[in-house]
Design a protein around this motif. Sequence first.
Motif, mmCIF file in Angstrom:
data_model
loop_
_atom_site.group_PDB
_atom_site.id
_atom_site.type_symbol
_atom_site.label_atom_id
_atom_site.label_comp_id
_atom_site.label_asym_id
_atom_site.label_seq_id
_atom_site.Cartn_x
_atom_site.Cartn_y
_atom_site.Cartn_z
ATOM 1 N N LYS A 168 0.765 -1.102 0.016
ATOM 2 C CA LYS A 168 -0.074 0.073 0.013
ATOM 3 C C LYS A 168 0.794 1.241 0.235
ATOM 4 O O LYS A 168 0.429 2.051 -0.820
ATOM 5 C CB LYS A 168 -0.971 0.181 1.113
ATOM 6 N N ARG A 169 1.854 1.208 0.762
ATOM 7 C CA ARG A 169 2.867 2.288 0.860
ATOM 8 C C ARG A 169 3.537 2.604 -0.498
ATOM 9 O O ARG A 169 3.529 3.598 -0.813
ATOM 10 C CB ARG A 169 3.912 2.131 2.050
ATOM 11 N N ASP A 170 3.897 1.444 -1.176
ATOM 12 C CA ASP A 170 4.625 1.651 -2.497
ATOM 13 C C ASP A 170 3.797 1.989 -3.597
ATOM 14 O O ASP A 170 3.995 3.022 -4.364
ATOM 15 C CB ASP A 170 5.046 0.102 -3.115
ATOM 16 N N ALA A 171 2.514 1.663 -3.479
ATOM 17 C CA ALA A 171 1.388 1.980 -4.251
ATOM 18 C C ALA A 171 1.104 3.586 -4.145
ATOM 19 O O ALA A 171 1.123 4.149 -5.280
ATOM 20 C CB ALA A 171 0.003 1.196 -4.281
ATOM 21 N N ALA A 172 1.140 4.038 -3.021
ATOM 22 C CA ALA A 172 1.070 5.448 -2.606
ATOM 23 C C ALA A 172 2.041 6.391 -3.404
ATOM 24 O O ALA A 172 1.862 7.364 -4.022
ATOM 25 C CB ALA A 172 0.855 5.841 -1.054
ATOM 26 N N ILE A 173 3.405 5.890 -3.207
ATOM 27 C CA ILE A 173 4.469 6.378 -3.859
ATOM 28 C C ILE A 173 4.555 6.421 -5.173
ATOM 29 O O ILE A 173 4.817 7.544 -6.014
ATOM 30 C CB ILE A 173 5.692 5.616 -3.158
ATOM 31 N N THR A 174 4.055 5.540 -5.691
ATOM 32 C CA THR A 174 4.064 5.144 -7.158
ATOM 33 C C THR A 174 2.867 6.003 -7.782
ATOM 34 O O THR A 174 2.977 6.724 -8.902
ATOM 35 C CB THR A 174 3.617 3.713 -7.572
ATOM 36 N N GLN A 175 1.855 6.310 -7.006
ATOM 37 C CA GLN A 175 0.842 7.092 -7.637
ATOM 38 C C GLN A 175 1.347 8.493 -7.491
ATOM 39 O O GLN A 175 0.956 9.273 -8.296
ATOM 40 C CB GLN A 175 -0.522 6.889 -6.710
ATOM 41 N N THR A 176 1.896 9.022 -6.433
ATOM 42 C CA THR A 176 2.563 10.258 -6.517
ATOM 43 C C THR A 176 3.634 10.648 -7.623
ATOM 44 O O THR A 176 3.433 11.680 -8.129
ATOM 45 C CB THR A 176 3.144 10.527 -4.908
ATOM 46 N N ALA A 177 4.455 9.622 -7.659
ATOM 47 C CA ALA A 177 5.270 9.694 -9.079
ATOM 48 C C ALA A 177 4.608 9.903 -10.441
ATOM 49 O O ALA A 177 4.881 10.806 -11.009
ATOM 50 C CB ALA A 177 6.291 8.525 -9.046
ATOM 51 N N ARG A 178 3.511 9.224 -10.453
ATOM 52 C CA ARG A 178 2.823 8.793 -11.769
ATOM 53 C C ARG A 178 2.162 10.193 -11.932
ATOM 54 O O ARG A 178 2.289 11.028 -12.810
ATOM 55 C CB ARG A 178 1.602 8.043 -11.797
ATOM 56 N N ASN A 179 1.525 10.847 -10.652
ATOM 57 C CA ASN A 179 0.821 12.326 -11.050
ATOM 58 C C ASN A 179 1.764 13.393 -11.429
ATOM 59 O O ASN A 179 1.661 14.183 -12.064
ATOM 60 C CB ASN A 179 0.351 12.733 -9.517
ATOM 61 N N ALA A 180 3.277 13.167 -10.832
ATOM 62 C CA ALA A 180 4.088 14.171 -10.963
ATOM 63 C C ALA A 180 4.551 14.034 -12.384
ATOM 64 O O ALA A 180 4.791 15.136 -13.178
ATOM 65 C CB ALA A 180 5.483 14.074 -10.292
ATOM 66 N N TYR A 181 4.829 12.634 -12.853
ATOM 67 C CA TYR A 181 5.037 12.733 -14.592
ATOM 68 C C TYR A 181 3.897 13.153 -15.511
ATOM 69 O O TYR A 181 4.053 13.789 -16.421
ATOM 70 C CB TYR A 181 5.268 10.955 -14.877
ATOM 71 N N ALA A 182 2.855 13.072 -14.913
ATOM 72 C CA ALA A 182 1.546 13.548 -15.700
ATOM 73 C C ALA A 182 1.511 14.958 -15.775
ATOM 74 O O ALA A 182 1.331 15.443 -16.853
ATOM 75 C CB ALA A 182 0.313 12.847 -15.237
ATOM 76 N N ALA A 183 2.013 15.649 -14.711
ATOM 77 C CA ALA A 183 1.981 17.062 -14.714
ATOM 78 C C ALA A 183 3.163 17.408 -15.637
ATOM 79 O O ALA A 183 3.232 18.444 -16.367
ATOM 80 C CB ALA A 183 2.208 17.484 -13.242
ATOM 81 N N ALA A 184 4.274 16.812 -15.571
ATOM 82 C CA ALA A 184 5.456 17.101 -16.288
ATOM 83 C C ALA A 184 5.172 16.978 -17.827
ATOM 84 O O ALA A 184 5.596 17.750 -18.592
ATOM 85 C CB ALA A 184 6.603 16.336 -16.118
ATOM 86 N N LEU A 185 4.560 15.968 -18.083
ATOM 87 C CA LEU A 185 4.050 15.468 -19.397
ATOM 88 C C LEU A 185 3.279 16.674 -19.992
ATOM 89 O O LEU A 185 3.387 17.322 -21.147
ATOM 90 C CB LEU A 185 3.204 14.411 -19.712
ATOM 91 N N LYS A 186 1.993 17.304 -19.197
ATOM 92 C CA LYS A 186 1.200 18.417 -19.682
ATOM 93 C C LYS A 186 1.984 19.467 -20.106
ATOM 94 O O LYS A 186 1.763 20.150 -20.821
ATOM 95 C CB LYS A 186 0.209 18.594 -18.529
ATOM 96 N N SER A 187 3.101 19.985 -19.049
ATOM 97 C CA SER A 187 3.844 21.008 -19.470
ATOM 98 C C SER A 187 4.918 21.036 -20.306
ATOM 99 O O SER A 187 5.103 22.084 -20.902
ATOM 100 C CB SER A 187 4.524 21.425 -18.015
ATOM 101 N N ALA A 188 4.838 19.663 -20.914
ATOM 102 C CA ALA A 188 5.869 19.488 -21.947
ATOM 103 C C ALA A 188 5.414 19.460 -23.362
ATOM 104 O O ALA A 188 5.958 19.556 -24.323
ATOM 105 C CB ALA A 188 6.689 18.267 -21.699
ATOM 106 N N LEU A 189 3.895 19.474 -23.280
ATOM 107 C CA LEU A 189 3.440 19.376 -24.617
ATOM 108 C C LEU A 189 3.181 20.519 -25.398
ATOM 109 O O LEU A 189 3.203 21.625 -24.899
ATOM 110 C CB LEU A 189 1.641 18.690 -24.141
ATOM 111 N N PRO A 190 2.693 20.648 -26.574
ATOM 112 C CA PRO A 190 2.939 21.961 -27.289
ATOM 113 C C PRO A 190 1.717 22.607 -26.688
ATOM 114 O O PRO A 190 0.665 21.999 -26.440
ATOM 115 C CB PRO A 190 2.785 21.428 -28.839
ATOM 116 N N LYS A 191 1.732 24.007 -26.585
ATOM 117 C CA LYS A 191 0.838 24.855 -26.342
ATOM 118 C C LYS A 191 -0.147 25.174 -27.088
ATOM 119 O O LYS A 191 -1.454 25.347 -26.740
ATOM 120 C CB LYS A 191 1.352 26.121 -25.829
ATOM 121 N N ASP A 192 -0.008 25.010 -28.474
ATOM 122 C CA ASP A 192 -1.011 25.448 -29.332
ATOM 123 C C ASP A 192 -1.570 24.331 -30.153
ATOM 124 O O ASP A 192 -2.273 24.245 -31.220
ATOM 125 C CB ASP A 192 -0.411 26.492 -30.555
#
Length: 63
Positions: A38-62
């Motif tokens: 359960k702790r590992d899953a929470a850590i992995t979910q947090t990392a996934r959320n960070a990667y998703a946010a980084a992906l959104k900011s790396a996508l073309p704006k237009d």
Amino acid sequence: MAKIKIDDKEYDTDALSAEAKDNLTNMRLCDERMQQIKRDAAITQTARNAYAAALKSALPKDA
């Protein structure tokens, strides 16, 4: 002299058979492992959320 409660019945762990003590130990190990998972899953979910946010900011704006 520890006590455990199973199905609303209390047992003295010192009075348990060797087989029952082994099963109790294994059950406790499983409980600990599930908590770790359960702790590992929470850590992995947090990392996934960070990667998703980084992906959104790396996508073309237009797009």
